[in-house]
Scaffold this active site. Structure first.
Site, PDB file in Angstrom:
ATOM      1  N   ALA A 133     -45.456 -33.841  21.312  1.00 51.68           N
ATOM      2  CA  ALA A 133     -45.507 -35.288  21.539  1.00 51.68           C
ATOM      3  C   ALA A 133     -44.878 -35.649  22.883  1.00 51.68           C
ATOM      4  O   ALA A 133     -43.976 -34.966  23.370  1.00 51.68           O
ATOM      5  CB  ALA A 133     -44.774 -36.017  20.414  1.00 51.68           C
ATOM      6  N   GLY A 143     -45.913 -30.663  18.224  1.00 53.14           N
ATOM      7  CA  GLY A 143     -47.281 -31.085  18.004  1.00 53.14           C
ATOM      8  C   GLY A 143     -48.311 -30.185  18.646  1.00 53.14           C
ATOM      9  O   GLY A 143     -49.450 -30.101  18.179  1.00 53.14           O
ATOM     10  N   GLU A 156     -48.807 -27.563  16.198  1.00 54.14           N
ATOM     11  CA  GLU A 156     -49.507 -28.147  15.051  1.00 54.14           C
ATOM     12  C   GLU A 156     -51.003 -28.294  15.322  1.00 54.14           C
ATOM     13  O   GLU A 156     -51.827 -28.118  14.415  1.00 54.14           O
ATOM     14  CB  GLU A 156     -48.880 -29.484  14.684  1.00 54.14           C
ATOM     15  N   GLU A 197     -38.889 -29.796  15.950  1.00 49.39           N
ATOM     16  CA  GLU A 197     -38.676 -31.232  15.756  1.00 49.39           C
ATOM     17  C   GLU A 197     -37.302 -31.602  15.209  1.00 49.39           C
ATOM     18  O   GLU A 197     -36.744 -32.641  15.585  1.00 49.39           O
ATOM     19  CB  GLU A 197     -39.765 -31.808  14.843  1.00 49.39           C
TER      20      GLU A 197
END
Length: 270
Positions: free
Chosen positions: A76, A121, A124, A144
């Site tokens: 992110a 992310g 992910e 995270e």
């Protein structure tokens, strides 16, 4: 490799089709100045690109790649997140989720080509693919909790499905980064290749997959995804439903005919 078509989604995402691989699409993360950090605009573009790919019956395999030389995606965009109010973060959440679920829900097989950093992310997005090809420069992880949040792009659900609950817990709780050799050993990635070869090898793998029936590929993916985690009896029912969806298809008829006639199938895709 010659590009036969290219479509840009917003500023940061490109979808390409290559000459000689007309059934393989390449979804390119293209925000190199930020190492592909996923901003709101980029997330929106990933979701839009995935919607277009999902609606294209000609695409048999999608390969997720990066235009940055040293990173797949660093996760992110925390600089953008730092500027959000709580209300803005809540409003942005559906857009962010749509990017990850867009990749996860693609109906055709998907392959991630990972080099350099694939963190948070970014990892992910790779986990949302069916297969991950990584080169020896790859560094993956879900860090995270080190910044006060949790993996929110599917990581807490996708990682244990790959490596088991205890291993996933250790990786998430410690927030540690895992280099390529250990990542392959743990099953975090599926294929380890030489530095700089992740994209080439992922596209080659996609080409081998795409030689098979598009109807069969999508049904097989559906059975694998829907059956995972079910008890055996329920899983077999999912498999049977997927079998019935292909048993009377044009692809099945062509595949059997081509086998008996000792020739390459010409898949109708229906």
């Amino acid at each position: 490799m010659t590009v036969t078509s290219e479509q840009r989604f917003g500023e940061f995402v490109v979808v390409r089709v290559h000459e000689g691989q007309n059934h393989v699409a390449e979804l390119v993360l293209d925000r190199p100045k930020a190492m592909n950090a996923v901003s709101t605009d980029m997330a929106r573009s990933i979701g839009a690109a995935c919607a277009a790919l999902a609606a294209d019956p000609a695409v048999r395999v999608t390969v997720l790649t990066s235009s940055h030389e040293r990173a797949f995606c660093v996760g992110a965009d925390l600089k953008e997140r730092n500027s959000f109010t709580d209300a803005e973060l809540v409003r942005q959440r559906p857009t962010a989720r749509a990017a990850y679920t867009g990749v996860l829900d693609l109906p055709m097989p998907t392959v991630a080509a990972v080099h350099g950093f694939a963190l948070g992310g970014g990892f992910e997005l790779a986990l949302s693919c069916d297969l991950i090809v990584a080169d020896r420069t790859a560094v993956v992880g879900l860090p995270e909790v080190s910044v006060g949040v949790i993996p929110g792009g599917g990581g807490t659900q996708l990682l244990p499905r790959r490596v088991g609950a205890a291993r996933a817990a250790e990786l998430v709780f410690t927030a540690r980064r895992v280099e390529a050799p250990e990542a392959r050993e743990l099953g975090l990635v599926d294929e380890l290749v030489e530095a700089g070869q992740d994209r080439t090898q992922a596209l080659a793998l996609a080409g081998r997959i795409a030689a098979n029936s598009p109807v069969g590929l999508r049904a097989a993916k559906r059975a694998l995804r829907l059956g995972h985690g079910l008890d055996l009896r329920a899983g077999l029912e999912v498999e049977d439903a997927a079998w019935r969806s292909v048993a009377f298809s044009g692809d099945r008829a062509e595949g059997v005919a081509a086998f008996n006639e000792k020739r390459k199938p010409n898949w109708p895709g229906e």
